[in-house]
Design a protein around this motif. Structure first.
Motif, PDB file in Angstrom:
ATOM      1  N   VAL A 197     -17.835  41.055  62.878  1.00 53.48           N
ATOM      2  CA  VAL A 197     -19.284  40.998  62.652  1.00 53.48           C
ATOM      3  C   VAL A 197     -19.664  39.989  61.578  1.00 53.48           C
ATOM      4  N   GLY A 198     -18.669  39.270  61.051  1.00 51.60           N
ATOM      5  CA  GLY A 198     -18.955  38.212  60.096  1.00 51.60           C
ATOM      6  C   GLY A 198     -19.295  38.685  58.707  1.00 51.60           C
ATOM      7  N   LEU A 199     -18.756  39.825  58.297  1.00 55.18           N
ATOM      8  CA  LEU A 199     -18.990  40.348  56.948  1.00 55.18           C
ATOM      9  C   LEU A 199     -17.694  40.242  56.157  1.00 55.18           C
ATOM     10  N   TRP A 200     -17.693  39.332  55.209  1.00 59.63           N
ATOM     11  CA  TRP A 200     -16.460  39.056  54.457  1.00 59.63           C
ATOM     12  C   TRP A 200     -16.457  39.854  53.154  1.00 59.63           C
ATOM     13  N   GLU A 201     -16.318  41.158  53.305  1.00 59.77           N
ATOM     14  CA  GLU A 201     -16.259  42.071  52.167  1.00 59.77           C
ATOM     15  C   GLU A 201     -14.943  42.843  52.211  1.00 59.77           C
ATOM     16  N   ASN A 202     -14.466  43.215  51.037  1.00 57.48           N
ATOM     17  CA  ASN A 202     -13.278  44.058  50.961  1.00 57.48           C
ATOM     18  C   ASN A 202     -13.621  45.432  51.537  1.00 57.48           C
ATOM     19  N   PRO A 203     -12.803  45.972  52.461  1.00 56.29           N
ATOM     20  CA  PRO A 203     -13.112  47.272  53.066  1.00 56.29           C
ATOM     21  C   PRO A 203     -13.229  48.422  52.083  1.00 56.29           C
ATOM     22  N   VAL A 204     -12.657  48.270  50.889  1.00 59.04           N
ATOM     23  CA  VAL A 204     -12.726  49.360  49.909  1.00 59.04           C
ATOM     24  C   VAL A 204     -13.986  49.278  49.051  1.00 59.04           C
ATOM     25  N   THR A 205     -14.807  48.256  49.269  1.00 56.57           N
ATOM     26  CA  THR A 205     -16.065  48.122  48.527  1.00 56.57           C
ATOM     27  C   THR A 205     -16.993  49.290  48.856  1.00 56.57           C
ATOM     28  N   THR A 206     -17.612  49.841  47.832  1.00 55.03           N
ATOM     29  CA  THR A 206     -18.551  50.944  48.032  1.00 55.03           C
ATOM     30  C   THR A 206     -19.828  50.420  48.691  1.00 55.03           C
ATOM     31  N   VAL A 207     -20.337  51.151  49.666  1.00 54.89           N
ATOM     32  CA  VAL A 207     -21.505  50.713  50.427  1.00 54.89           C
ATOM     33  C   VAL A 207     -22.721  50.509  49.521  1.00 54.89           C
ATOM     34  N   SER A 208     -22.849  51.320  48.479  1.00 55.09           N
ATOM     35  CA  SER A 208     -24.000  51.178  47.579  1.00 55.09           C
ATOM     36  C   SER A 208     -23.986  49.864  46.825  1.00 55.09           C
ATOM     37  N   ASP A 209     -22.858  49.156  46.824  1.00 64.19           N
ATOM     38  CA  ASP A 209     -22.744  47.895  46.108  1.00 64.19           C
ATOM     39  C   ASP A 209     -23.058  46.680  46.969  1.00 64.19           C
TER      40      ASP A 209
END
Length: 529
Positions: free
Chosen positions: A131-143
């Motif tokens: 989906v083109g989201l380059w975030e660490n999977p352990v990142t909290t959604v609120s961040d």
């Protein structure tokens, strides 16, 4: 293949006092992208909630068949077992959990009763890449911001064995580049045999991606158009949606621009969560009376961060720079300071930050200006009711009473309540962050008319929008932001989508004093380092 994977026949759904759907029939072909259009309240989301089991069998009349078999879904899990997955317009994420935990919530990767975190995070990373989201999977959604949260929702849906994917306003929170990426993703899903139903107010996106388009109005199916055989134009779609032609997408306006109201000088903002990261760097903007100024930028450019930091330092740390209002430098260190100095900010996320959805219209409108209604510490209830009623009339808020619950209003009417709340504070400067996000084409015209009226009254209006046609149709000047830096200031007559996108993707410029004029363009087009 042209056979139908889904058929809904004579669906009627009634709520107390309201018939939301009346004998609606819909067929969706296997392996197609089928768009559903209609104004807010037309019945689009209600129809999809009937299909997905949110409204269970027995609460509506009519028949549903999926893959040739009659279906009677009792809840959303029931429909998901058949391969029907819906992504609602209202995000269903747990902000305290990580991205990976959200993606697999209720669908955990476990062995012998224990979650396999390596597998969970590995699969989540693969889905995020899709989906083109380059975030660490352990990142909290609120961040992460609301746009990125929408992408997490889509990844969450892809984690299930989906055969029919329903997306309710999937690009409402995305900028043009990320929206284009999502549309490409949907095309890829279609090519791999996944059928998609998409609800969207963005007619240009629908025209670009849909194989067929069904139009709902007032709970009735108006027509279904085939992009290959029918003559489909945006005007035809709009006419079907609203029951009338909209000759002009933007209301006419003759700007009467006055003196400078607010000047933002060398404004720099650091991230409150990432030490040392500069989110906004040496930004310079000016706003004048009677002027509508646009702020364009891709996701992550720093548009919202800039606006919130100006509005009483609602975002950021180590903020430096000057705010000059009516020729005098002002100190704005809190939201109360901002309101006192005549600055208002309408958030991009009205449901989370802009409104109290369980409170009535009256209380929402008065929330930011209670001091104007109070005597000796007590709010004058009669005056509060009178003020709210005046706004309900002048803003055309469609509700039985100002005592109606705000959360039950359509998106367009909720946005009018947000605007009413800030107009009541009598600001000189209004910053409107994505003011038409998630609003249908008819309601957008009303919001545009309100913005024009505010400018005509002498307010300075800054509009942040991810829709470039909106900025081009509404604004007198447009600033572009890239990686926290203002890269251009473009006059309305010089602005084009291509030019703005070039500035929005621009890196640092080689200038000697922080500002330069691009060769070959009007002097009103400036670049900032």
């Amino acid at each position: 293949m042209t056979d139908d994977i889904l058929r809904m026949h004579d669906i009627t759904k009634t709520f107390p006092g309201v018939r939301a759907l009346q004998e609606v029939s819909l067929s969706v072909r296997r392996g197609e992208i089928h768009a559903i259009c209609g104004e807010n309240g037309a019945g689009k989301s209600t129809l999809m909630k009937v299909l997905s089991g949110v409204y269970p069998h027995g609460s509506y009349s009519g028949e549903i068949s999926f893959d040739g078999e009659a279906c009677e879904f009792s809840d959303i899990r029931d429909s998901e077992r058949r391969g029907i997955v819906i992504i609602h317009q209202e995000l269903a994420l747990c902000p305290q959990l990580s991205i990976a935990e959200n993606i697999f919530l209720g669908n955990e990767r476990a062995s012998r009763g224990l979650i396999d975190w390596n597998q969970t995070n590995h699969e989540a990373a693969e889905l995020l890449a899709r989906v083109g989201l380059w975030e660490n999977p352990v990142t909290t959604v609120s961040d992460i911001g609301v746009g990125k949260q929408q992408l997490v929702e889509i990844a969450k849906a892809l984690a299930k064995r989906v055969r029919l994917l329903i997306l309710d306003e999937p690009t409402a929170a995305l900028n043009d580049r990320d929206s284009a990426h999502l549309l490409d993703l949907l095309r890829g899903l279609r090519d791999h045999g996944i059928t998609c139903v998409i609800i969207s107010h963005k007619l240009n996106e629908i025209a670009a991606i849909a194989d067929r388009i069904s139009i709902l109005r007032d709970g009735r199916m108006i027509e279904t158009l085939d992009m290959r055989t029918d003559e489909v134009t945006e005007d035809r779609i709009i006419s079907g949606m609203v029951g009338r032609d909209l000759d002009h997408r933007f209301p006419p306006r003759e700007p009467r621009i006055g003196e400078e109201v607010l000047r933002i000088e060398d404004w720099t903002v650091h991230s409150p969560t990432q030490h040392g990261r500069v989110v906004v760097s040496n930004a310079n903007l000016t706003l004048r009376r009677g002027e509508i100024v646009g702020l364009a930028g891709l996701m992550g450019a720093g548009r919202t961060e800039l606006a919130m930091s100006v509005f009483g330092r609602s975002y950021g740390t180590n903020i430096s720079g000057r705010l000059v209002k009516n020729g005098t430098e002002i100190s704005v260190r809190s939201v109360r300071d901002a309101i006192r100095h005549g600055i208002a900010y309408a958030t991009e996320d009205r449901k989370r930050y802009g409104l109290n959805l369980i409170e009535d219209i009256k209380r929402n409108i008065s929330a930011a200006g209670l001091g104007k209604l109070a005597r000796r510490g007590w709010v004058d209830d009669n005056r509060e009711y009178q003020v709210a009623n005046e706004f309900r009339t002048s803003m055309n808020i469609k509700a039985p009473s100002v005592l109606s619950t705000t959360g039950k209003l359509s998106g367009g009417n909720q946005q009018k309540v947000v605007l009413s709340k800030w107009i009541f504070t009598n600001p000189d400067v209004l910053i409107l962050d994505e003011p038409t996000r998630g609003i249908d084409v008819g309601a957008k015209y009303e919001i545009y008319s309100i913005i024009n009226r505010l400018a005509d009254e002498g307010k300075a209006v800054l509009v942040i929008s991810s829709e470039l046609p909106e900025l081009l149709g509404l604004c007198d000047r447009i600033y572009t932001l890239s990686a926290g830096r203002v890269t251009a200031e473009v006059a309305r007559e010089d602005a084009t989508q291509e030019g703005l996108m070039r500035y929005m993707t621009k890196g640092q410029t080689d200038t000697t004093n922080g500002r330069s004029t691009e060769t070959g363009r009007s002097d009103t087009t400036n670049e900032q380092e």
